[in-house]
Design a protein around this motif. Sequence first.
Motif, PDB file in Angstrom:
ATOM      1  N   ASP A 237       0.846  -1.194   0.000  1.00  0.00           N
ATOM      2  CA  ASP A 237       0.000   0.000   0.000  1.00  0.00           C
ATOM      3  C   ASP A 237       0.882   1.244   0.000  1.00  0.00           C
ATOM      4  OD1 ASP A 237       0.955  -0.163   2.571  1.00  0.00           O
ATOM      5  OD2 ASP A 237      -0.984  -0.359   3.553  1.00  0.00           O
ATOM      6  N   THR A 238       0.239   2.394   0.006  1.00  0.00           N
ATOM      7  CA  THR A 238       0.960   3.658   0.085  1.00  0.00           C
ATOM      8  C   THR A 238       1.567   3.820   1.476  1.00  0.00           C
ATOM      9  OG1 THR A 238      -0.546   4.654  -1.512  1.00  0.00           O
ATOM     10  CG2 THR A 238       0.708   6.169  -0.139  1.00  0.00           C
ATOM     11  N   ASP A 239       2.712   4.489   1.546  1.00  0.00           N
ATOM     12  CA  ASP A 239       3.415   4.728   2.824  1.00  0.00           C
ATOM     13  C   ASP A 239       3.788   3.423   3.521  1.00  0.00           C
ATOM     14  OD1 ASP A 239       3.239   7.504   2.525  1.00  0.00           O
ATOM     15  OD2 ASP A 239       1.271   7.582   3.495  1.00  0.00           O
ATOM     16  N   ALA A 240       4.152   2.423   2.713  1.00  0.00           N
ATOM     17  CA  ALA A 240       4.556   1.124   3.275  1.00  0.00           C
ATOM     18  C   ALA A 240       6.063   1.027   3.455  1.00  0.00           C
ATOM     19  CB  ALA A 240       4.064  -0.010   2.377  1.00  0.00           C
ATOM     20  N   GLY A 241       6.797   2.007   2.943  1.00  0.00           N
ATOM     21  CA  GLY A 241       8.252   1.990   3.095  1.00  0.00           C
ATOM     22  C   GLY A 241       9.015   1.649   1.825  1.00  0.00           C
ATOM     23  N   LYS A 242       8.386   1.864   0.670  1.00  0.00           N
ATOM     24  CA  LYS A 242       9.071   1.558  -0.594  1.00  0.00           C
ATOM     25  C   LYS A 242      10.376   2.343  -0.730  1.00  0.00           C
ATOM     26  CE  LYS A 242       5.829   2.699  -3.456  1.00  0.00           C
ATOM     27  NZ  LYS A 242       4.801   3.060  -2.461  1.00  0.00           N
ATOM     28  N   THR A 243      10.313   3.641  -0.450  1.00  0.00           N
ATOM     29  CA  THR A 243      11.497   4.483  -0.646  1.00  0.00           C
ATOM     30  C   THR A 243      12.610   4.067   0.294  1.00  0.00           C
ATOM     31  OG1 THR A 243      10.125   6.349  -1.344  1.00  0.00           O
ATOM     32  CG2 THR A 243      12.375   6.840  -0.652  1.00  0.00           C
ATOM     33  N   LEU A 244      12.289   3.818   1.544  1.00  0.00           N
ATOM     34  CA  LEU A 244      13.304   3.396   2.517  1.00  0.00           C
ATOM     35  C   LEU A 244      13.988   2.121   2.050  1.00  0.00           C
ATOM     36  CD1 LEU A 244      14.576   3.810   5.383  1.00  0.00           C
ATOM     37  CD2 LEU A 244      12.822   2.213   6.207  1.00  0.00           C
ATOM     38  N   VAL A 245      13.211   1.136   1.648  1.00  0.00           N
ATOM     39  CA  VAL A 245      13.773  -0.151   1.229  1.00  0.00           C
ATOM     40  C   VAL A 245      14.521   0.007  -0.094  1.00  0.00           C
ATOM     41  CG1 VAL A 245      13.204  -2.492   0.474  1.00  0.00           C
ATOM     42  CG2 VAL A 245      12.090  -1.526   2.492  1.00  0.00           C
ATOM     43  N   ALA A 246      13.945   0.742  -1.039  1.00  0.00           N
ATOM     44  CA  ALA A 246      14.616   0.958  -2.324  1.00  0.00           C
ATOM     45  C   ALA A 246      15.970   1.638  -2.113  1.00  0.00           C
ATOM     46  CB  ALA A 246      13.735   1.795  -3.241  1.00  0.00           C
ATOM     47  N   CYS A 247      15.995   2.654  -1.281  1.00  0.00           N
ATOM     48  CA  CYS A 247      17.254   3.362  -1.006  1.00  0.00           C
ATOM     49  C   CYS A 247      18.253   2.457  -0.286  1.00  0.00           C
ATOM     50  CB  CYS A 247      16.983   4.612  -0.172  1.00  0.00           C
ATOM     51  SG  CYS A 247      16.224   5.965  -1.086  1.00  0.00           S
ATOM     52  N   ALA A 248      17.770   1.617   0.614  1.00  0.00           N
ATOM     53  CA  ALA A 248      18.656   0.680   1.317  1.00  0.00           C
ATOM     54  C   ALA A 248      19.287  -0.305   0.339  1.00  0.00           C
ATOM     55  CB  ALA A 248      17.882  -0.063   2.403  1.00  0.00           C
ATOM     56  N   ILE A 249      18.493  -0.779  -0.626  1.00  0.00           N
ATOM     57  CA  ILE A 249      19.023  -1.707  -1.635  1.00  0.00           C
ATOM     58  C   ILE A 249      20.048  -1.004  -2.515  1.00  0.00           C
ATOM     59  CG2 ILE A 249      18.406  -3.064  -3.678  1.00  0.00           C
ATOM     60  CD1 ILE A 249      15.712  -3.656  -2.265  1.00  0.00           C
ATOM     61  N   VAL A 250      19.757   0.229  -2.920  1.00  0.00           N
ATOM     62  CA  VAL A 250      20.713   1.004  -3.711  1.00  0.00           C
ATOM     63  C   VAL A 250      22.000   1.201  -2.917  1.00  0.00           C
ATOM     64  CG1 VAL A 250      21.173   3.249  -4.779  1.00  0.00           C
ATOM     65  CG2 VAL A 250      18.948   2.153  -5.086  1.00  0.00           C
ATOM     66  N   ASN A 251      21.863   1.493  -1.649  1.00  0.00           N
ATOM     67  CA  ASN A 251      23.024   1.690  -0.780  1.00  0.00           C
ATOM     68  C   ASN A 251      23.920   0.450  -0.756  1.00  0.00           C
ATOM     69  OD1 ASN A 251      24.451   3.321   1.286  1.00  0.00           O
ATOM     70  ND2 ASN A 251      23.803   1.698   2.685  1.00  0.00           N
TER      71      ASN A 251
END
Length: 234
Positions: free
Chosen positions: A15-29
């Motif tokens: 859903d929205t605000d589920a943490g996609k950006t946090l996880v995506a950025c962590a994977i990129v990191n």
Amino acid sequence: MPRKKTKHLFVTATDTDAGKTLVACAIVNILTKARKVAVFKPISAGCDNVSGQLVNHDALQLQQLANCNQPLESVNPVAFEEPIAPHIAAQTLGQKINAVQVTDLFKSLDSFAPDVILTEGAGGWRLPLGGGQFLSDFAKQTEQHVILVVNMKLGCLNHALLSYEAIKRDGLTVVGWVANCIVPMDYQQENITELSQYLDAPLLGVVPNVENAEQASKFLDKDLIEQIASSHEE
């Protein structure tokens, strides 16, 4: 010497605000330690107008962590100021969004010669684009390998299983999932165990409520993520 095929990873969520950006950025990191990574957040709604440019905070985070020197407009080419459903935002401006348009924008990232292109979706799997199209149509057209972020809260079992089934029905593979624990949940571990039995994909990590991508990356299985990102030679 044969060229390595660019890996396409698509981060979606229950859903929205589920943490996609946090996880995506962590994977990129994690991946930028050894790979050239481009990022793509094709559509955003909810932007700041900075000197005439619409700047989405999530897209900005991705841009700052990637290592292809992408301008922000290549990371987030379709941006709307109002924080509403993107296809409605487009309609209010007399614009249209479609899957072919998003796919063409995605293909332009090949010019950066990345090893991996990580796309962060918007909303959940079935984000409407208008005209009966969905962002998932783009994912199908570009043969994405999908990572599902599950917002661990009451109701997440149903949301996760329906999302997983829809992705599989679209002919794509869920290569891993992440349990994102934003708020305390009763019987959290029991719910994670239950999902692990139903989702035919590895659990990439259980992320607690952390402040940034670097902290989140410590809770992800780096070896599994490296394995997922490995490209096969053509």
